[in-house]
Enzyme design. Structure first.
Site, PDB file in Angstrom:
ATOM      1  N   SER A 142      -5.440  -2.088  -6.361  1.00 27.21           N
ATOM      2  CA  SER A 142      -6.284  -1.642  -5.546  1.00 27.21           C
ATOM      3  C   SER A 142      -7.707  -0.072  -5.866  1.00 27.21           C
ATOM      4  CB  SER A 142      -4.968  -0.923  -4.842  1.00 27.21           C
ATOM      5  OG  SER A 142      -5.656   0.868  -4.060  1.00 27.21           O
ATOM      6  N   TYR A 155       1.847   5.683  -5.390  1.00 27.62           N
ATOM      7  CA  TYR A 155       1.343   4.141  -4.887  1.00 27.62           C
ATOM      8  C   TYR A 155      -0.162   4.055  -5.793  1.00 27.62           C
ATOM      9  CZ  TYR A 155      -1.695   1.569  -2.257  1.00 27.62           C
ATOM     10  OH  TYR A 155      -2.641   0.295  -2.062  1.00 27.62           O
TER      11      TYR A 155
HETATM   12  P1  NAP Z   1       0.920  -4.131   5.477  1.00 32.58           P
HETATM   13  O1  NAP Z   1       0.188  -4.567   6.792  1.00 32.58           O
HETATM   14  O2  NAP Z   1       1.925  -2.903   5.742  1.00 32.58           O
HETATM   15  O3  NAP Z   1       1.842  -4.801   4.797  1.00 32.58           O
HETATM   16  C1  NAP Z   1       2.253  -4.466   3.736  1.00 32.58           C
HETATM   17  C2  NAP Z   1       3.589  -6.451   3.566  1.00 32.58           C
HETATM   18  O4  NAP Z   1       4.632  -6.403   3.022  1.00 32.58           O
HETATM   19  C3  NAP Z   1       3.839  -6.390   4.922  1.00 32.58           C
HETATM   20  O5  NAP Z   1       4.426  -7.747   5.212  1.00 32.58           O
HETATM   21  C4  NAP Z   1       5.579  -5.542   5.358  1.00 32.58           C
HETATM   22  O6  NAP Z   1       6.307  -6.157   6.019  1.00 32.58           O
HETATM   23  C5  NAP Z   1       5.675  -6.046   3.388  1.00 32.58           C
HETATM   24  N1  NAP Z   1       6.795  -5.385   3.383  1.00 32.58           N
HETATM   25  C6  NAP Z   1       6.834  -3.774   3.653  1.00 32.58           C
HETATM   26  N2  NAP Z   1       8.660  -3.921   3.272  1.00 32.58           N
HETATM   27  C7  NAP Z   1       8.673  -4.048   2.753  1.00 32.58           C
HETATM   28  C8  NAP Z   1      10.276  -4.578   2.288  1.00 32.58           C
HETATM   29  N3  NAP Z   1      11.615  -3.740   2.057  1.00 32.58           N
HETATM   30  N4  NAP Z   1      10.120  -6.415   1.982  1.00 32.58           N
HETATM   31  C9  NAP Z   1       9.663  -6.972   1.811  1.00 32.58           C
HETATM   32  N5  NAP Z   1       8.793  -6.716   2.125  1.00 32.58           N
HETATM   33  C10 NAP Z   1       7.892  -5.295   3.020  1.00 32.58           C
HETATM   34  O7  NAP Z   1      -0.814  -3.686   4.608  1.00 32.58           O
HETATM   35  P2  NAP Z   1      -1.580  -4.243   3.723  1.00 32.58           P
HETATM   36  O8  NAP Z   1      -2.566  -3.695   3.585  1.00 32.58           O
HETATM   37  O9  NAP Z   1      -1.886  -5.563   4.487  1.00 32.58           O
HETATM   38  O10 NAP Z   1      -1.090  -4.269   2.063  1.00 32.58           O
HETATM   39  C11 NAP Z   1      -1.051  -5.082   1.554  1.00 32.58           C
HETATM   40  C12 NAP Z   1      -0.925  -5.066  -0.261  1.00 32.58           C
HETATM   41  O11 NAP Z   1      -2.016  -4.789  -0.096  1.00 32.58           O
HETATM   42  C13 NAP Z   1       0.106  -3.958  -0.447  1.00 32.58           C
HETATM   43  O12 NAP Z   1      -0.327  -4.438  -1.702  1.00 32.58           O
HETATM   44  C14 NAP Z   1      -1.231  -2.720  -0.466  1.00 32.58           C
HETATM   45  O13 NAP Z   1      -1.053  -2.383  -1.125  1.00 32.58           O
HETATM   46  C15 NAP Z   1      -2.010  -3.689  -0.734  1.00 32.58           C
HETATM   47  N6  NAP Z   1      -3.419  -2.821  -0.948  1.00 32.58           N
HETATM   48  C16 NAP Z   1      -3.912  -2.849   0.295  1.00 32.58           C
HETATM   49  C17 NAP Z   1      -5.576  -1.883   1.181  1.00 32.58           C
HETATM   50  C18 NAP Z   1      -5.745  -1.447   1.686  1.00 32.58           C
HETATM   51  O14 NAP Z   1      -6.969  -0.845   2.497  1.00 32.58           O
HETATM   52  N7  NAP Z   1      -5.004  -2.305   3.606  1.00 32.58           N
HETATM   53  C19 NAP Z   1      -6.254  -1.670   0.069  1.00 32.58           C
HETATM   54  C20 NAP Z   1      -5.773  -1.938  -1.514  1.00 32.58           C
HETATM   55  C21 NAP Z   1      -4.747  -2.785  -1.490  1.00 32.58           C
HETATM   56  P3  NAP Z   1       6.469  -5.375   7.462  1.00 32.58           P
HETATM   57  O15 NAP Z   1       5.362  -5.602   7.826  1.00 32.58           O
HETATM   58  O16 NAP Z   1       7.846  -6.562   8.143  1.00 32.58           O
HETATM   59  O17 NAP Z   1       6.551  -4.369   7.229  1.00 32.58           O
END
Ligand code: NAP
Length: 250
Positions: A142, A155
């Site tokens: 991140s 986080y």
């Molecule tokens: P997201 O759509 O909320 O994705 C998170 C994923 O993790 C979803 O597929 C979710 O499944 C899964 N998850 C949540 N709780 C879980 C559990 N207890 N067991 C198994 N799987 C679980 O958000 P995202 O932004 O794509 O995030 C993905 C990664 O990118 C994360 O590590 C986040 O920290 C990182 N990230 C995101 C950003 C950003 O700007 N969006 C920036 C930097 C890093 P469900 O949807 O079924 O709950």
């Protein structure tokens, strides 16, 4: 372009139902890989897209806030496909609260999933990768692997930790022909950032700082993921690749 070809490769992608994990799973499948999507709810959209490409998709049900399902996932992958070529540790959660109010459960859940499960799943996959003589591990870091952030202390701790253990694992596993790297996404429009996007003031502040002049999309991560999963990155170890529209350069 052969060095980017993932045909015949088996990839585990955690959290492939939505957002960045979905984009990366689809990108790896476009490059030829078969995918095991690991998460806590079925992933019909991801499955339909990947099957439509003629690639195999399997859903594996696992709650990654805990570690007790991890070996089962790895055993399933080996039973089903015979090996694990690529692991993408994408699943992650975030909790928002001021430092003075932050609760122990919001600390524990985030650290347990974003850092502890990421490490123990990597360890279990690396044992398989070592025995097969190759492997690629891609952690999702991140901007908060580099910066402090606001109202997201567990986080930030977890993602700073992800940057550290990416380098440590890369050091120890390079000799086994396992490359461990990370992608640090900038501000990507997903469920994870929905609260920021709906806060008009924060959203405008963030957008004003992104040189590319737009929020990222899950599709923006595909190229970096394919690169780090492919032979093209065989001499890249312990790198944290920012895909951020220039945020860190600003
Ligand atoms: P997201 O759509 O909320 O994705 C998170 C994923 O993790 C979803 O597929 C979710 O499944 C899964 N998850 C949540 N709780 C879980 C559990 N207890 N067991 C198994 N799987 C679980 O958000 P995202 O932004 O794509 O995030 C993905 C990664 O990118 C994360 O590590 C986040 O920290 C990182 N990230 C995101 C950003 C950003 O700007 N969006 C920036 C930097 C890093 P469900 O949807 O079924 O709950």
């Amino acid at each position: 372009m052969d060095m980017f070809n993932l045909e015949g490769k088996i990839a585990i992608v955690t959290g492939a139902r939505t957002g960045i994990g979905q984009g990366i799973a689809e990108g790896l499948a476009e490059a030829g890989a078969d995918i095991i999507g690991a998460g806590h709810a079925p992933m019909p959209e991801t499955e339909a897209y990947i099957s439509g490409l003629g690639r195999k998709f399997r859903y594996y049900d696992i709650d990654l806030v805990k570690q007790d399902g991890i070996q089962g996932l790895v055993d399933y992958a080996v039973r089903e496909f015979g090996r694990i070529d690529i692991l993408v540790n994408n699943a992650g959660i975030i909790r928002r609260q001021e430092v003075l109010e932050f609760s122990e459960s919001d600390w524990d859940d985030v650290i347990s999933m974003n850092l502890k499960s990421l490490f123990f799943l990597s360890q279990a996959c690396a044992r398989v990768m070592k025995s097969q003589g190759h492997g690629k591990i891609i952690n999702i870091a991140s901007m908060l692997s580099f910066q402090g952030g606001i109202r997201v202390v567990s986080y930030t701790a977890s993602k700073s930790g992800v940057a550290g253990i990416t380098k440590l694992m890369a050091n120890e596993l390079a000799k086994c022909n396992i490359q461990v790297n990370a992608i640090a996404p900038g501000y990507i429009a997903t469920n994870n950032t929905a609260a920021l996007i709906s806060d008009e003031k924060r959203s405008a502040e963030i957008l004003g700082r992104i040189p590319a002049g737009r929020w990222g999309t899950p599709q923006d991560l595909k190229g970096a993921a394919v690169f780090l999963a492919s032979k093209a990155s065989d001499y890249v170890n312990g790198h944290i690749l920012a895909v951020d529209g220039g945020w860190l350069a600003r």
